[in-house]
Scaffold this motif. Structure first.
Motif, PDB file in Angstrom:
ATOM      1  N   HIS A  31      67.870  80.719  12.929  1.00 23.45           N
ATOM      2  CA  HIS A  31      68.278  79.395  13.409  1.00 23.45           C
ATOM      3  C   HIS A  31      69.536  79.514  14.286  1.00 23.45           C
ATOM      4  CE1 HIS A  31      69.201  74.914  12.252  1.00 23.45           C
ATOM      5  NE2 HIS A  31      69.103  75.093  13.557  1.00 23.45           N
ATOM      6  N   SER A  40      69.290  73.035  24.340  1.00 27.90           N
ATOM      7  CA  SER A  40      69.220  71.921  23.395  1.00 27.90           C
ATOM      8  C   SER A  40      68.504  70.752  24.062  1.00 27.90           C
ATOM      9  CB  SER A  40      70.625  71.515  22.964  1.00 27.90           C
ATOM     10  OG  SER A  40      70.574  70.483  22.026  1.00 27.90           O
ATOM     11  N   LEU A  42      66.041  72.036  20.756  1.00 29.84           N
ATOM     12  CA  LEU A  42      65.164  73.185  20.579  1.00 29.84           C
ATOM     13  C   LEU A  42      63.727  72.802  20.901  1.00 29.84           C
ATOM     14  CD1 LEU A  42      66.525  74.634  17.180  1.00 29.84           C
ATOM     15  CD2 LEU A  42      66.959  75.489  19.488  1.00 29.84           C
ATOM     16  N   CYS A  44      59.912  71.984  20.485  1.00 27.33           N
ATOM     17  CA  CYS A  44      59.298  71.287  19.344  1.00 27.33           C
ATOM     18  C   CYS A  44      58.683  72.260  18.349  1.00 27.33           C
ATOM     19  CB  CYS A  44      58.230  70.318  19.845  1.00 27.33           C
ATOM     20  SG  CYS A  44      58.923  68.887  20.686  1.00 27.33           S
ATOM     21  N   SER A  47      61.414  73.934  16.331  1.00 36.08           N
ATOM     22  CA  SER A  47      62.035  72.974  15.427  1.00 36.08           C
ATOM     23  C   SER A  47      61.138  72.730  14.216  1.00 36.08           C
ATOM     24  CB  SER A  47      62.306  71.661  16.162  1.00 36.08           C
ATOM     25  OG  SER A  47      62.991  70.770  15.319  1.00 36.08           O
ATOM     26  N   LEU A  66      67.611  68.463  11.216  1.00 36.85           N
ATOM     27  CA  LEU A  66      66.746  68.897  12.313  1.00 36.85           C
ATOM     28  C   LEU A  66      65.784  67.799  12.729  1.00 36.85           C
ATOM     29  CD1 LEU A  66      65.986  72.552  11.204  1.00 36.85           C
ATOM     30  CD2 LEU A  66      66.838  71.897  13.460  1.00 36.85           C
ATOM     31  N   HIS A  70      65.538  65.906  16.420  1.00 35.66           N
ATOM     32  CA  HIS A  70      64.288  66.124  17.155  1.00 35.66           C
ATOM     33  C   HIS A  70      64.044  64.932  18.090  1.00 35.66           C
ATOM     34  CE1 HIS A  70      60.357  67.628  18.036  1.00 35.66           C
ATOM     35  NE2 HIS A  70      60.359  68.510  17.040  1.00 35.66           N
ATOM     36  N   SER A  77      56.131  67.699  11.860  1.00 36.86           N
ATOM     37  CA  SER A  77      57.531  67.719  11.424  1.00 36.86           C
ATOM     38  C   SER A  77      57.702  66.915  10.139  1.00 36.86           C
ATOM     39  CB  SER A  77      58.439  67.148  12.513  1.00 36.86           C
ATOM     40  OG  SER A  77      58.116  67.664  13.775  1.00 36.86           O
TER      41      SER A  77
END
Length: 687
Positions: A31, A40, A42, A44, A47, A66, A70, A77
């Motif tokens: 990470h 930035s 990160l 998808c 992440s 995180l 996002h 996610s």
């Protein structure tokens, strides 16, 4: 310098490696590298990998951060975080994430909702959460057709005590899958309804579904719970025919099933044929031996597991400590305690509770206290083990004080086992009024309905106090049929106080309930003999012979240098027999000089007095004690175990010897512990 995409994928591979090895350090390093080297926000996919990592390692804070960072979180996610929260018993977090997901216009899928339904099954979740997710699944068109969501909803209703809703949902399924049937079966077993699980298995087969590992294990658990030995054996044939024998989980379930049906040899056969064993396999077989009275075999198997490199787990160590309790193997138990300490599992609540229980049952109440005091947290089992240990050792004051502490702490509520131990402690400590008050108010104070064990304790309590007639009236007023233990407690007190007529009534009831138990006949015969009623004592013995009842041989054993030395009465087979006889002669001389006279009231009635005195000096516990005095250095307690009750003469002799030699002698008979020191015994001459 920014990394190209292939290097970002390398970081993703490192994160997945951290997941598979459960290495938070490796994951955090990956990470940090991603934050330092990638733009930035990160990517998808990266992440999502990180959210999955932190969720599976039960690190919800970085996972949630995180998700917030996002820019466009996907269903993947949210599902990763909801799944991790549900798996790690954080149901409220999982349920908060679902509406957050909907607010971000992310549509849950057939992976998300089963995780949310699992979270709603927790006792910590609001009761309405499960039905609300069910409604959401209906609106999204995932019910009743999707088998994963339907099975998760079914499991939720069964776990939250809504059987009617579960039946309705099951009936709406166009074709229930094996997963749905599994949910019905596993919950039926979990809630003590083995017959429902068996019926569900047969319904699964009629529906044309192929059972899987979960189905077979649930069915075997149901057969074990209901003792359906033949039915479970038939499934064993099915398992062999359809190629499930290679599945270690099914094999473990077969071992457990045969063990609970008391078919130890069949369980060992399955175990020996296993092509691959895991730690559960070893633990299951150890438990089978322990549950079926084969403690020595259990310990040998544990040693074999360790020799083959099997690492000790909390379940294995707890099981082995139980076998040490059965063997009265204090030294063995201490060695297992050392293993638990080295494996850093001695603070585990199950291991620690087993340690308390083991030390109490092996005669070292001081070690039990130490293990109890060092526990970082306690459950009902640990409290009961310590209170029961005090009761067994005649430490009534300590048992009552600990019970009061338990109630005052509010950590756990007493159960029926707790009350049995406390009333037993009152009986053995002579606290008659306290014990009666506790019995009379147990339902009002603790909501515990008295069981037959509690009634037996009260009969023993009254009998110890010399109130046998009141105990008999108490039995006649019982709302449930008196059991063997109830009448046995009355007979024991009548024998102690020589109430022969009432003792005969109790004995006759015992003969009706258990006609083949030799112990009740012997106790009645001894009661008559001690009262000088030899004709009746002889008649009882004659009745035993006429109906073919044989008294089991009494034996005593003592452990020295990891070897168990077993003695029977008049045993001359021991390699140190001559030294043992010389020690007994020396002890007899010293005891008689101190005022001891042999108690021959329980000796054979057809012998002359001098012969009776010779008989009682050769009892198995005296032989074991003489051996212990020869081997065990001064200052170390001598611990003896006997399979029957210690006789009156041996009890009296041990009190004399403890005072004459200044030795502590601990005897565990089939009723309780006796701690002899300074011419006295912890039982206060009532056992």
């Amino acid at each position: 310098m920014l990394l190209p995409r292939r290097d970002a994928q390398s970081l993703a591979a490192a994160i997945e490696l951290a997941v598979s090895t459960r290495s938070a350090a490796l994951g955090r390093a990956a990470h940090a590298a991603a934050v330092r080297l990638l733009p930035s926000p990160l990517p998808c996919f990266l992440s999502n990998h990180l959210i999955n990592l932190y969720s599976k390692l039960d690190l919800p804070s970085p996972a949630s951060s995180l998700l917030l960072l996002h820019p466009s979180p996907s269903v993947v996610s949210f599902t990763a975080l909801i799944s991790g929260a549900a798996q790690h018993h954080r149901p409220l977090l999982a349920l908060r994430l679902l509406p957050a997901m909907l607010r971000r216009s992310v549509r849950p899928n057939h992976f998300t909702l089963p995780c949310a339904l699992k979270a709603s099954s927790s006792p910590l979740s609001p009761p309405s959460s499960g039905p609300q997710i069910h409604s959401l699944a209906l609106r999204l068109g995932l019910l009743p057709a999707d088998p994963f969501v339907a099975s998760a909803a079914l499991d939720m209703y069964l776990k939250t005590g809504r059987p009617a809703d579960a039946r309705n949902l099951f009936g709406e399924m166009p074709r229930p899958s094996a997963v749905s049937f599994n949910a019905v079966m596993t919950n039926a077993v979990l809630h003590g309804r083995p017959d429902d699980a068996v019926r569900a298995f047969f319904a699964l087969r009629r529906a044309g579904e192929r059972p899987d590992t979960v189905s077979l294990c649930a069915f075997l658990n149901a057969c074990a719970g209901a003792s359906y030995a033949d039915l479970g054996s038939q499934l064993h044939g099915f398992v062999s025919r359809y190629g499930f024998c290679a599945d270690v989980s099914v094999r473990n379930a077969l071992v457990d099933f045969y063990g609970k049906c008391r078919r130890t040899r069949d369980a060992r056969g399955v175990f020996d044929e296993m092509p691959l064993r895991n730690v559960v396999s070893w633990c299951s077989m150890i438990v089978v031996y322990a549950q079926n009275g084969a403690e020595e075999d259990a310990f040998k198997l544990y040693l074999k597991a360790r020799s083959e490199g099997v690492e000790p787990t909390d379940y294995m160590v707890s099981s082995v400590l139980t076998t040490c309790s059965g063997l009265s193997g204090l030294d063995l138990g201490r060695s297992v305690h050392a293993v638990a300490f080295r494996a850093c599992i001695d603070a585990n609540i199950f291991v620690a509770s087993s340690l308390v229980d083991m030390y109490g049952k092996c005669g070292s109440v001081e070690d039990a206290e130490k293990a109890f005091d060092e526990m970082p947290e306690r459950n009902l089992v640990s409290w009961n083990a310590m209170i029961g240990g005090y009761a067994q050792h005649g430490r009534a004051d300590a048992a009552l004080a600990l019970f009061d502490e338990m109630v005052a702490s509010g950590e756990v509520a007493p159960n029926f086992v707790t009350l049995v131990s406390v009333i037993t402690a009152c009986s053995r400590g002579g606290y008659t009024d306290e014990g009666l008050e506790l019995f009379e108010k147990m339902k009002e104070r603790f909501g515990i309905e008295p069981r037959t064990e509690h009634y037996a304790c009260v009969v023993d309590l009254l009998g110890r106090a010399g109130m046998e007639e009141r105990a008999y009236e108490f039995i006649k007023e019982m709302p449930i049929p008196p059991s063997i233990s109830v009448w046995g407690a009355l007979l024991g007190s009548c024998k102690m106080h020589r109430k022969t007529e009432l003792g005969r009534i109790a004995a006759e009831k015992l003969f009706e309930l258990d006609p083949q138990d030799s112990g009740n006949h012997v106790l009645l015969s001894n009661m008559f003999a001690s009262a000088g009623r030899w004709d009746e004592a002889i008649e009882v013995r004659k009745e035993m012979k006429d109906v073919g009842i044989k008294k089991g041989p009494g034996c005593s054993w003592i452990t020295w240098k990891n070897e168990v030395h077993v003695f029977q009465a008049k045993d001359t087979t021991h390699e140190r027999s001559m030294e043992i006889q010389a020690m007994l002669a020396k002890l007899r001389t010293e005891m008689e000089a101190a005022g001891y006279k042999p108690d021959t009231g329980y000796a054979l009635y057809d012998l002359e007095e001098e012969e009776k005195e010779t008989e009682v000096i050769q009892h198995s516990e005296k032989l074991a004690l003489a051996f212990g005095l020869l081997c065990i250095p001064p200052g170390i307690p001598i611990r003896i175990t006997k399979n029957l009750r210690v006789c009156g003469d041996c009890h009296r002799a041990f009190k004399f010897i403890s005072g004459i030699l200044g030795r502590e002698i601990i005897v565990r008979d089939n009723n309780r512990f006796h701690h002899f020191r300074d011419y006295g015994c912890s039982c206060m001459d009532y056992w």
